[in-house]
Design an enzyme around this catalytic site. Structure first.
Site, PDB file in Angstrom:
ATOM      1  N   TRP A   1       0.787  63.792 -21.275  1.00  0.00           N
ATOM      2  CA  TRP A   1      -0.592  63.991 -21.699  1.00  0.00           C
ATOM      3  C   TRP A   1      -1.067  63.714 -23.135  1.00  0.00           C
ATOM      4  O   TRP A   1      -0.821  64.179 -24.215  1.00  0.00           O
ATOM      5  CB  TRP A   1      -0.922  65.347 -21.721  1.00  0.00           C
ATOM      6  CG  TRP A   1      -0.849  65.874 -19.990  1.00  0.00           C
ATOM      7  CD1 TRP A   1      -1.917  66.004 -19.274  1.00  0.00           C
ATOM      8  CD2 TRP A   1       0.257  66.335 -19.280  1.00  0.00           C
ATOM      9  NE1 TRP A   1      -1.394  66.065 -17.818  1.00  0.00           N
ATOM     10  CE2 TRP A   1      -0.045  66.528 -17.965  1.00  0.00           C
ATOM     11  CE3 TRP A   1       1.613  66.470 -19.705  1.00  0.00           C
ATOM     12  CZ2 TRP A   1       0.709  67.027 -17.092  1.00  0.00           C
ATOM     13  CZ3 TRP A   1       2.530  67.016 -18.744  1.00  0.00           C
ATOM     14  CH2 TRP A   1       2.006  67.444 -17.234  1.00  0.00           C
TER      15      TRP A   1
ATOM     16  N   HIS B   1      -5.820  68.468 -19.712  1.00  0.00           N
ATOM     17  CA  HIS B   1      -6.066  68.774 -18.088  1.00  0.00           C
ATOM     18  C   HIS B   1      -6.671  70.255 -17.823  1.00  0.00           C
ATOM     19  O   HIS B   1      -6.990  70.776 -18.925  1.00  0.00           O
ATOM     20  CB  HIS B   1      -4.886  68.664 -17.398  1.00  0.00           C
ATOM     21  CG  HIS B   1      -3.678  69.334 -18.025  1.00  0.00           C
ATOM     22  ND1 HIS B   1      -2.502  69.172 -17.203  1.00  0.00           N
ATOM     23  CD2 HIS B   1      -3.639  70.271 -19.179  1.00  0.00           C
ATOM     24  CE1 HIS B   1      -1.684  70.330 -17.999  1.00  0.00           C
ATOM     25  NE2 HIS B   1      -2.422  70.609 -19.037  1.00  0.00           N
TER      26      HIS B   1
ATOM     27  N   ARG C   1      -8.493  62.721 -23.280  1.00  0.00           N
ATOM     28  CA  ARG C   1      -6.991  62.220 -23.702  1.00  0.00           C
ATOM     29  C   ARG C   1      -7.259  61.050 -24.692  1.00  0.00           C
ATOM     30  O   ARG C   1      -8.091  60.370 -24.759  1.00  0.00           O
ATOM     31  CB  ARG C   1      -6.294  61.740 -22.578  1.00  0.00           C
ATOM     32  CG  ARG C   1      -5.882  62.822 -21.607  1.00  0.00           C
ATOM     33  CD  ARG C   1      -4.997  62.479 -20.544  1.00  0.00           C
ATOM     34  NE  ARG C   1      -4.837  63.465 -19.506  1.00  0.00           N
ATOM     35  CZ  ARG C   1      -4.410  63.498 -18.183  1.00  0.00           C
ATOM     36  NH1 ARG C   1      -3.704  62.235 -17.976  1.00  0.00           N
ATOM     37  NH2 ARG C   1      -4.248  64.490 -17.403  1.00  0.00           N
TER      38      ARG C   1
ATOM     39  N   GLN D   1     -11.900  67.016 -14.318  1.00  0.00           N
ATOM     40  CA  GLN D   1     -10.815  67.180 -13.417  1.00  0.00           C
ATOM     41  C   GLN D   1     -11.337  68.480 -12.643  1.00  0.00           C
ATOM     42  O   GLN D   1     -12.318  69.188 -12.961  1.00  0.00           O
ATOM     43  CB  GLN D   1      -9.772  67.619 -14.167  1.00  0.00           C
ATOM     44  CG  GLN D   1      -8.870  66.539 -14.335  1.00  0.00           C
ATOM     45  CD  GLN D   1      -7.331  66.862 -14.826  1.00  0.00           C
ATOM     46  OE1 GLN D   1      -7.118  68.076 -15.040  1.00  0.00           O
ATOM     47  NE2 GLN D   1      -6.326  65.669 -14.639  1.00  0.00           N
TER      48      GLN D   1
ATOM     49  N   VAL E   1       5.135  72.861 -11.445  1.00  0.00           N
ATOM     50  CA  VAL E   1       5.234  73.127 -10.116  1.00  0.00           C
ATOM     51  C   VAL E   1       6.557  72.821  -9.427  1.00  0.00           C
ATOM     52  O   VAL E   1       7.376  71.842 -10.435  1.00  0.00           O
ATOM     53  CB  VAL E   1       4.116  72.419  -9.463  1.00  0.00           C
ATOM     54  CG1 VAL E   1       2.727  73.027  -9.220  1.00  0.00           C
ATOM     55  CG2 VAL E   1       3.948  70.991  -9.534  1.00  0.00           C
TER      56      VAL E   1
ATOM     57  N   ALA F   1      -0.897  75.185  -6.352  1.00  0.00           N
ATOM     58  CA  ALA F   1      -1.986  74.611  -7.323  1.00  0.00           C
ATOM     59  C   ALA F   1      -2.067  73.112  -7.229  1.00  0.00           C
ATOM     60  O   ALA F   1      -1.387  72.373  -6.598  1.00  0.00           O
ATOM     61  CB  ALA F   1      -1.519  74.984  -8.754  1.00  0.00           C
TER      62      ALA F   1
HETATM   63  N1  DAH Z   1      -2.516  68.524 -14.572  1.00  0.00           N
HETATM   64  C1  DAH Z   1      -2.163  67.588 -13.854  1.00  0.00           C
HETATM   65  C2  DAH Z   1      -2.602  66.176 -14.588  1.00  0.00           C
HETATM   66  O1  DAH Z   1      -3.392  66.452 -15.347  1.00  0.00           O
HETATM   67  C3  DAH Z   1      -2.467  67.593 -12.375  1.00  0.00           C
HETATM   68  C4  DAH Z   1      -1.769  68.508 -11.837  1.00  0.00           C
HETATM   69  C5  DAH Z   1      -0.768  68.207 -11.103  1.00  0.00           C
HETATM   70  C6  DAH Z   1      -2.494  69.835 -11.464  1.00  0.00           C
HETATM   71  C7  DAH Z   1      -0.095  69.288 -10.304  1.00  0.00           C
HETATM   72  C8  DAH Z   1      -1.770  70.604 -10.931  1.00  0.00           C
HETATM   73  C9  DAH Z   1      -0.663  70.486 -10.143  1.00  0.00           C
HETATM   74  O2  DAH Z   1      -2.246  72.124 -10.578  1.00  0.00           O
HETATM   75  O3  DAH Z   1      -0.116  71.258  -9.402  1.00  0.00           O
HETATM   76  O4  DAH Z   1      -2.149  65.110 -14.186  1.00  0.00           O
END
Ligand code: DAH
Length: 348
Positions: free
Chosen positions: A157, A174, A200, A214, A257, A311
């Protein structure tokens, strides 16, 4: 002054009056004949210099003339006023049969429309919509999501920092930090979707913007399984991209996750044949997801032996680009009405 001269004066005055066709010309006429220095007035004033025997006759005739002219003047003024009014009504006439001019009414930004469409789908599946801060603590953006300081995943990120010396403060890269904020505040069952702006430190190109949106999703309860994740996301994708969509889940890694997946649908442009949009693969990745990492549950004081959850997170601009074939993400933030006005399907 002979009575012929008076007759001539009357004729001339009445002729001039007839020619005065504006209020302005009338005022001039009045000044010329009846004003303080007008012809009639001056002549009446000059009576004294006439021989005494002429005075009564000339005086009477001039006074009569004055009355005649004043009456004629009033009548003429009435007529001219009416003429001027008629002319003005003619000039300012409004054609009430002309079609009206349609005011230019704006449309909702395509990103706003997509956020509404997506959150609507999830709302009907029992999810609540919540929003969180765009300026976020490093703790919520990373640490609590199982991305400790110095962890290489933190580089994924490309974060814009507001404060990095003491307590880290960032523009959230995010929407995932809201998972933590929601779980800290509530007890399961939890079902939320979180739309919002993200930032970002990014070199801008056709698929990357330094500022974008997002939508995060989170479901936590007892007995939540990967099957719930699969079923919910498949239903969501079919509502948004068409009932006939096939779905694909593949392993992916996100620190918060375990297991993590990337979720794809068969390409709706070539129906899986392979084309430019799907890069020839026949599949289009639309989001990242997974089962909430036990450490993340522990970080908010949940017992991972009792509660499980899943999630997901997805890019809103990307969804719009896929759904409507927008070739370049930069179109979204150039404010070009020729682009924006094409998204006027959904009434404001
Ligand atoms: N936060 C991640 C991103 O910005 C995207 C994401 C991936 C969110 C997996 C989630 C997850 O909740 O389970 O690339």
């Amino acid at each position: 002054m002979s009575s012929e001269q008076i007759d001539l004066l009357r004729e001339r005055a009445l002729r001039d009056l007839e020619e005065a066709s504006s209020l302005e010309a009338l005022a001039e006429w009045h000044a010329r004949y009846l004003g303080r220095r007008g012809e009639i007035t001056l002549r009446l004033r000059g009576l004294g210099s006439l021989p005494a025997e002429e005075r009564p006759r000339v005086g009477r005739a001039l006074n009569e003339l004055k009355e005649t002219l004043e009456a004629a003047y009033e009548e003429r003024e009435r007529v001219v006023r009416q003429l001027e009014l008629a002319a003005r009504m003619q000039a300012e006439a409004v054609d009430v049969t002309l079609p009206g001019r349609r005011p230019a009414i704006g449309t909702l930004h395509p990103v706003t429309q997509m956020i509404r469409e997506v959150t609507d789908i999830f709302a009907h599946l029992g999810f609540q919509v919540v929003e969180g801060p765009e300026v976020e603590y490093g703790y919520y953006a990373f640490d609590a999501l199982n991305i400790p300081p110095e962890h290489p995943a933190r580089d994924v990120w490309d974060t814009i920092f507001i404060e990095s010396d003491r307590k880290e403060i960032v523009l959230r890269p995010h929407t995932s930090p809201m998972q933590i904020r929601v779980m800290e505040r509530r007890k399961p069952p939890i079902r939320v979707v979180v739309p919002g702006r993200c930032y970002r430190y990014e070199a801008v190109d056709a698929t990357h913007e330094w500022h974008f949106h997002q939508i995060e999703g989170l479901a936590v309860d007892e007995h939540i399984t990967m099957a719930d994740l699969k079923g919910t996301l498949a239903e969501f994708a079919r509502q948004l991209f068409g009932r006939e969509r096939r779905v694909r889940f593949r392993c992916d890694f996100f620190p918060f996750v375990e297991p993590g997946v990337d979720f794809a649908i068969d390409c709706m442009f070539c129906r899986g044949e392979g084309c430019r949009v799907c890069g020839g693969s026949g599949w289009i990745e639309i989001l990242g997801a997974g089962m909430v990492h036990p450490q993340v549950l522990r970080n908010v004081g949940y017992d991972p032996g009792r509660y499980t959850g899943w999630a997901f997170g997805m890019g809103v601009e990307r969804l719009v680009m896929l759904k409507y074939g927008v070739p370049d993400i930069r179109y979204f933030y150039q404010g070009d009405l020729r682009f924006l006005a094409q998204f006027d399907r959904i009434p404001v």
